[in-house]
Design an enzyme around this catalytic site. Structure first.
Site: not given
Length: 184
Positions: A61-62
């Site tokens: 996600t990051e």
């Protein structure tokens, strides 16, 4: 022409099943939810008592596993740590020779990110609240937890004022469940 197309389709089907096995959708999902830096994720998720699938989900996600990723907030590396947070974590775990450029080293970034998630887990207990703090900052989470309009009767965070943080929690949880369903 139809016979030729039928032969091509049958041959392609045979090749796909032979090469990928019977579950091609699993192979496709594995490309969308990859396992990278496995040694470091396994090592540090175990050391800091974290679910490895949570760590993979946060990294995906990051940074989408881009070790050179830099956000608009100047967060760096796989787990998108700010210089201030990373420096603080490095001091806490007594990481010798730490420098800001080390955030682009996958092992150091994952180690610091796992330590930070573990620290947040020790403070907030609930995974969604941990993720809210990881994304929106512990100071904001503390404010939200003290606001009766943001918590339920049990004290669980239910109303997060930052849309980005609400979406982040959903994306990480979805990715974590996908990792679990694909790799367990």
């Amino acid at each position: 022409l139809l016979i030729f197309l039928a032969v091509i389709i049958i041959a392609a089907n045979f090749i796909v099943k032979t090469y990928y096995g019977s579950d091609i959708s699993k192979k496709i999902k594995q490309t969308q939810y990859p396992i990278k830096y496995e040694y470091f994720v396994e090592k540090y998720s175990e050391e800091y008592n974290l679910d490895k699938y949570l760590v993979y989900a946060v990294i995906r996600t990051e940074s989408r596993f881009d070790k050179y990723a830099v956000s608009s907030a100047d967060a760096k590396g796989l787990m998108q740590l700010t210089d201030e947070t990373a420096s603080h974590c490095a001091k806490k775990i007594k990481l010798d020779g730490y420098s800001e450029s080390a955030l682009f080293d996958p092992e150091i970034n994952i180690r610091l990110g796992c330590y930070y998630l573990s620290y947040l887990k020790s403070v907030y207990k609930n995974t969604d609240t941990v993720l809210a703090a990881y994304n929106g900052g512990p100071g904001n989470v503390d404010k939200w937890l003290s606001d009766p309009s943001c918590v339920d009767d049990s004290g669980k965070l239910i109303n997060i004022p930052f849309k980005e943080t609400r979406n982040y929690i959903g994306r990480v949880n979805e990715a974590m469940e996908m990792y679990r369903s694909i790799y367990e």
